[in-house]
Design a protein around this motif. Structure first.
Motif, mmCIF file in Angstrom:
data_model
loop_
_atom_site.group_PDB
_atom_site.id
_atom_site.type_symbol
_atom_site.label_atom_id
_atom_site.label_comp_id
_atom_site.label_asym_id
_atom_site.label_seq_id
_atom_site.Cartn_x
_atom_site.Cartn_y
_atom_site.Cartn_z
ATOM 1 N N ILE A 69 0.843 -1.197 0.000
ATOM 2 C CA ILE A 69 0.000 0.000 0.000
ATOM 3 C C ILE A 69 0.878 1.245 0.000
ATOM 4 N N PHE A 70 0.675 2.086 -0.999
ATOM 5 C CA PHE A 70 1.350 3.379 -1.078
ATOM 6 C C PHE A 70 0.336 4.498 -0.886
ATOM 7 N N GLY A 71 0.817 5.634 -0.364
ATOM 8 C CA GLY A 71 0.012 6.837 -0.328
ATOM 9 C C GLY A 71 0.112 7.582 -1.647
ATOM 10 N N PRO A 72 -0.530 8.746 -1.759
ATOM 11 C CA PRO A 72 -0.630 9.447 -3.036
ATOM 12 C C PRO A 72 0.542 10.363 -3.361
ATOM 13 N N THR A 73 1.470 10.576 -2.420
ATOM 14 C CA THR A 73 2.532 11.556 -2.654
ATOM 15 C C THR A 73 3.608 10.984 -3.576
ATOM 16 N N CYS A 74 4.536 11.834 -3.983
ATOM 17 C CA CYS A 74 5.636 11.399 -4.841
ATOM 18 C C CYS A 74 6.838 10.915 -4.043
ATOM 19 N N ASP A 75 6.670 10.762 -2.719
ATOM 20 C CA ASP A 75 7.746 10.328 -1.833
ATOM 21 C C ASP A 75 7.714 8.806 -1.698
ATOM 22 N N SER A 76 8.834 8.147 -1.946
ATOM 23 C CA SER A 76 8.876 6.681 -1.868
ATOM 24 C C SER A 76 8.715 6.172 -0.442
ATOM 25 N N MET A 77 8.929 7.038 0.562
ATOM 26 C CA MET A 77 8.702 6.622 1.950
ATOM 27 C C MET A 77 7.219 6.535 2.288
ATOM 28 N N ASP A 78 6.365 7.043 1.414
ATOM 29 C CA ASP A 78 4.923 7.047 1.650
ATOM 30 C C ASP A 78 4.364 5.654 1.357
ATOM 31 N N ARG A 79 4.734 4.720 2.213
ATOM 32 C CA ARG A 79 4.398 3.306 2.027
ATOM 33 C C ARG A 79 4.109 2.689 3.391
ATOM 34 N N LEU A 80 3.044 1.919 3.502
ATOM 35 C CA LEU A 80 2.712 1.295 4.774
ATOM 36 C C LEU A 80 3.711 0.190 5.086
ATOM 37 N N GLY A 81 3.934 -0.031 6.378
ATOM 38 C CA GLY A 81 4.973 -0.947 6.802
ATOM 39 C C GLY A 81 4.636 -2.417 6.680
ATOM 40 N N PHE A 82 3.376 -2.738 6.405
ATOM 41 C CA PHE A 82 2.947 -4.124 6.273
ATOM 42 C C PHE A 82 2.119 -4.277 5.004
ATOM 43 N N SER A 83 2.126 -5.475 4.427
ATOM 44 C CA SER A 83 1.221 -5.758 3.315
ATOM 45 C C SER A 83 -0.162 -6.080 3.874
ATOM 46 N N TYR A 84 -1.186 -5.965 3.019
ATOM 47 C CA TYR A 84 -2.567 -6.159 3.446
ATOM 48 C C TYR A 84 -3.267 -7.145 2.522
ATOM 49 N N SER A 85 -3.940 -8.115 3.124
ATOM 50 C CA SER A 85 -4.704 -9.101 2.363
ATOM 51 C C SER A 85 -6.071 -8.516 2.033
ATOM 52 N N LEU A 86 -6.301 -8.262 0.741
ATOM 53 C CA LEU A 86 -7.528 -7.600 0.273
ATOM 54 C C LEU A 86 -8.065 -8.334 -0.953
ATOM 55 N N PRO A 87 -9.303 -8.051 -1.362
ATOM 56 C CA PRO A 87 -9.859 -8.720 -2.536
ATOM 57 C C PRO A 87 -8.942 -8.608 -3.747
ATOM 58 N N ARG A 88 -8.769 -9.725 -4.443
ATOM 59 C CA ARG A 88 -7.826 -9.793 -5.552
ATOM 60 C C ARG A 88 -8.177 -8.842 -6.683
ATOM 61 N N ASP A 89 -9.477 -8.568 -6.878
ATOM 62 C CA ASP A 89 -9.887 -7.758 -8.029
ATOM 63 C C ASP A 89 -10.010 -6.269 -7.705
ATOM 64 N N LEU A 90 -9.414 -5.807 -6.597
ATOM 65 C CA LEU A 90 -9.468 -4.378 -6.284
ATOM 66 C C LEU A 90 -8.906 -3.557 -7.439
ATOM 67 N N SER A 91 -9.557 -2.442 -7.703
ATOM 68 C CA SER A 91 -9.108 -1.606 -8.817
ATOM 69 C C SER A 91 -9.405 -0.155 -8.511
ATOM 70 N N GLU A 92 -9.008 0.709 -9.412
ATOM 71 C CA GLU A 92 -9.230 2.146 -9.246
ATOM 72 C C GLU A 92 -10.699 2.434 -8.954
ATOM 73 N N GLY A 93 -10.927 3.295 -7.976
ATOM 74 C CA GLY A 93 -12.285 3.686 -7.614
ATOM 75 C C GLY A 93 -12.848 2.920 -6.434
ATOM 76 N N ASP A 94 -12.284 1.746 -6.120
ATOM 77 C CA ASP A 94 -12.704 1.021 -4.926
ATOM 78 C C ASP A 94 -12.177 1.734 -3.677
ATOM 79 N N TRP A 95 -12.693 1.311 -2.516
ATOM 80 C CA TRP A 95 -12.322 1.954 -1.264
ATOM 81 C C TRP A 95 -11.701 0.951 -0.308
ATOM 82 N N ILE A 96 -10.726 1.407 0.467
ATOM 83 C CA ILE A 96 -10.171 0.626 1.571
ATOM 84 C C ILE A 96 -10.457 1.378 2.862
ATOM 85 N N GLU A 97 -11.032 0.667 3.824
ATOM 86 C CA GLU A 97 -11.268 1.245 5.150
ATOM 87 C C GLU A 97 -10.174 0.750 6.093
ATOM 88 N N PHE A 98 -9.298 1.645 6.510
ATOM 89 C CA PHE A 98 -8.301 1.326 7.521
ATOM 90 C C PHE A 98 -8.918 1.646 8.880
#
Length: 378
Positions: A308-337
Motif C-alpha cells: 500500500i502506497f500513499g498518493p505523494t511522490c515520496d517513496s517513503m509514503d508506504r505502509l509498513g505491512f502488506s494487506y490481504s484484500l480482494p484480488r480484483d481491487l481496482s481504481e475507484g474502490d475503497w479501503i477502510e483502515f
C-alpha cells in the motif's frame, strides 16, 4: 457527503468512543485524564468528557488552550516534563492549570520561580523512570528520574511547598500488565521512603489499542490487576490515583476511508498515506482493513497481499505491512483502515498538497458511504 469530492475521509463513531470511555472510567479506582495528544478533535474531547473522564492530560500551551476553548469547565494537567517558562506562566495565569510534572531539578527550579508557592491548589508530580517495559514505544529513554532521584526531588518540592505528587509512564502501547505492576511496586517503595508522602500518584497512560501484528490484552483486564495491587497497598490508600489513557480510549472509534487511485500489479496507491493519516501504519502497527465498492463491503474469498502506497511522490509514503484484500481491487474502490483513532489525526499534514480534511460521524459499524454527517476536521 458525496465521496466524489474527496479521495479520503475519516469516520468517527462517537457512540463507540463513549462506550469504551465509560467502561474504562468505571474500572479505574481514581481519576481518568484523557491524553489530548492521541486525538485532539473537539468532538472527541467533548465525547470523552461527557462519558466521564475527569480532566485532560496536555503537553503544551496549545493543547491547554484547545481544552479551554472546547470545554471551558474542564481541568487540564500539564504532564510534559519538558516545557518552556512561558508555557508554565501562561497556562497557570490564563488557563487555570494547577498540576505540573517534573523529572529534574532544573525544571523544578523553573516552576518554583514562576508559580506562586502560596497557591493551595498547585501540585507538582515527580516523574520517575519505571525501568524495563514491553511497550512498543519506549518513553523512559527521554523522561523520568531514577527512584533515588525521585525521592530527592520529592524532598526538594516539599521543602519549598506542599505540592508533592508522583508519576510514571510505562510507554506507549504497553501490551502486558507486568510493567504497570513493577512500576506501582516501585512507586510504593518511593512513597514509603519519604515523609511526608506524596498526595497523588499518576500511573500514566500506555494502555494498548488493538492491531493485527501485536498481541492484545484488554485494558480492562489490566485495570483489574492494577486495582487489586493498589487496593492491597497501605501506602496508596490515602492518596489520589490518576491515569492518562489516550490510545486505549479512542483507537477503535475512527476509520480512515481511502479511495484506490491507481493499481500497479500487487501495489495499490491510495488517497491517503503516511503523511495524511496513516502514520501509525508506517512502521509499528498493522491496521485492520476491509474493502468496499459502491457503498458495500466486497465479499469474496479471492484475496491477495498488496503493498500500500500513499498518493505523494515520496517513496517513503508506504505502509509498513502488506494487506490481504480482494484480488480484483481496482481504481475507484475503497479501503477502510480501521483503528486509526489514535495518533492519526494529530500527526497528519498536507505534504504535496494531500490532506484529509473531512470527517463523517457514523452511528453504525458498517462500510457505507451514505450514512452519517460530514464536517471539516479541525
Amino acid at each position: 457527503m458525496e465521496t466524489a469530492e474527496v479521495d479520503a475521509f475519516y469516520a468517527l463513531n462517537e457512540a463507540r468512543l463513549a462506550s469504551v470511555t465509560r467502561e474504562f472510567t468505571e474500572h479505574f479506582l481514581g481519576r481518568v485524564l484523557y491524553a489530548v495528544k492521541a486525538n485532539s478533535l473537539p468532538q472527541v474531547l467533548r465525547a470523552v468528557f461527557r462519558a466521564g473522564v475527569g480532566g485532560f492530560d496536555v503537553a503544551s500551551l496549545a493543547e491547554a488552550r484547545l481544552v479551554r476553548s472546547t470545554i471551558p469547565q474542564a481541568r487540564s494537567w500539564f504532564m510534559n516534563p519538558a516545557k518552556s517558562r512561558r508555557d508554565v506562566e501562561w497556562t497557570f495565569r490564563d488557563l487555570g492549570v494547577r498540576n505540573y510534572v517534573i523529572d529534574c531539578e532544573a525544571d523544578l527550579q523553573k516552576l518554583l520561580e514562576v508559580l506562586p508557592s502560596h497557591d493551595p491548589e498547585l501540585r507538582i508530580y515527580v516523574r520517575f523512570n519505571c525501568g524495563a517495559t514491553s511497550a512498543v514505544l519506549d518513553l523512559d529513554s527521554k523522561c523520568g528520574a531514577s527512584p533515588a532521584e525521585a525521592r530527592h526531588l520529592l524532598g526538594l518540592v516539599h521543602a519549598q511547598s506542599r505540592w508533592t505528587s508522583l508519576s510514571f509512564h510505562t510507554g506507549s502501547q504497553t501490551i502486558v500488565i507486568e510493567p504497570y505492576l513493577h512500576a506501582i511496586r516501585a512507586a510504593i517503595g518511593i512513597v514509603e521512603g519519604v515523609s511526608p508522602g506524596p498526595t497523588a500518584l499518576d500511573i500514566g497512560g500506555g494502555f494498548p489499542g488493538h492491531y493485527l501484528n501485536i498481541p492484545y490484552h484488554s485494558p480492562l483486564s489490566m485495570l483489574s490487576n492494577i486495582t487489586k495491587l493498589m487496593r492491597g497497598s497501605e501506602a496508596l490508600k490515602s492518596i489520589e490515583l490518576l491515569c492518562e489513557p489516550g490510545r486505549a480510549l479512542v483507537s477503535d472509534s475512527m476509520s480512515l476511508f481511502c479511495r484506490v487511485i491507481l493499481r500497479k500489479g500487487g501495489a495499490l496507491y491510495c488517497g491517503a498515506g503516511i503523511y495524511s493519516g496513516l502514520t501509525p501504519a508506517r512502521q509499528y502497527f498493522q491496521l485492520p482493513a476491509r474493502a468496499g465498492r459502491g457503498g458495500r463491503p466486497i465479499e469474496t474469498e479471492e484475496r491477495q497481499d498488496f503493498i500500500i502506497f500513499g498518493p505523494t511522490c515520496d517513496s517513503m509514503d508506504r505502509l509498513g505491512f502488506s494487506y490481504s484484500l480482494p484480488r480484483d481491487l481496482s481504481e475507484g474502490d475503497w479501503i477502510e483502515f480501521q483503528h486509526v483513532g489514535a495518533y492519526s489525526e494529530t500527526l497528519r499534514c498536507s505534504f504535496n498538497g494531500f490532506s484529509v480534511d473531512k470527517i463523517v460521524t457514523v452511528e453504525e459499524d458498517e462500510l457505507t458511504e451514505s450514512r452519517g454527517h460530514s464536517s471539516d476536521c479541525s
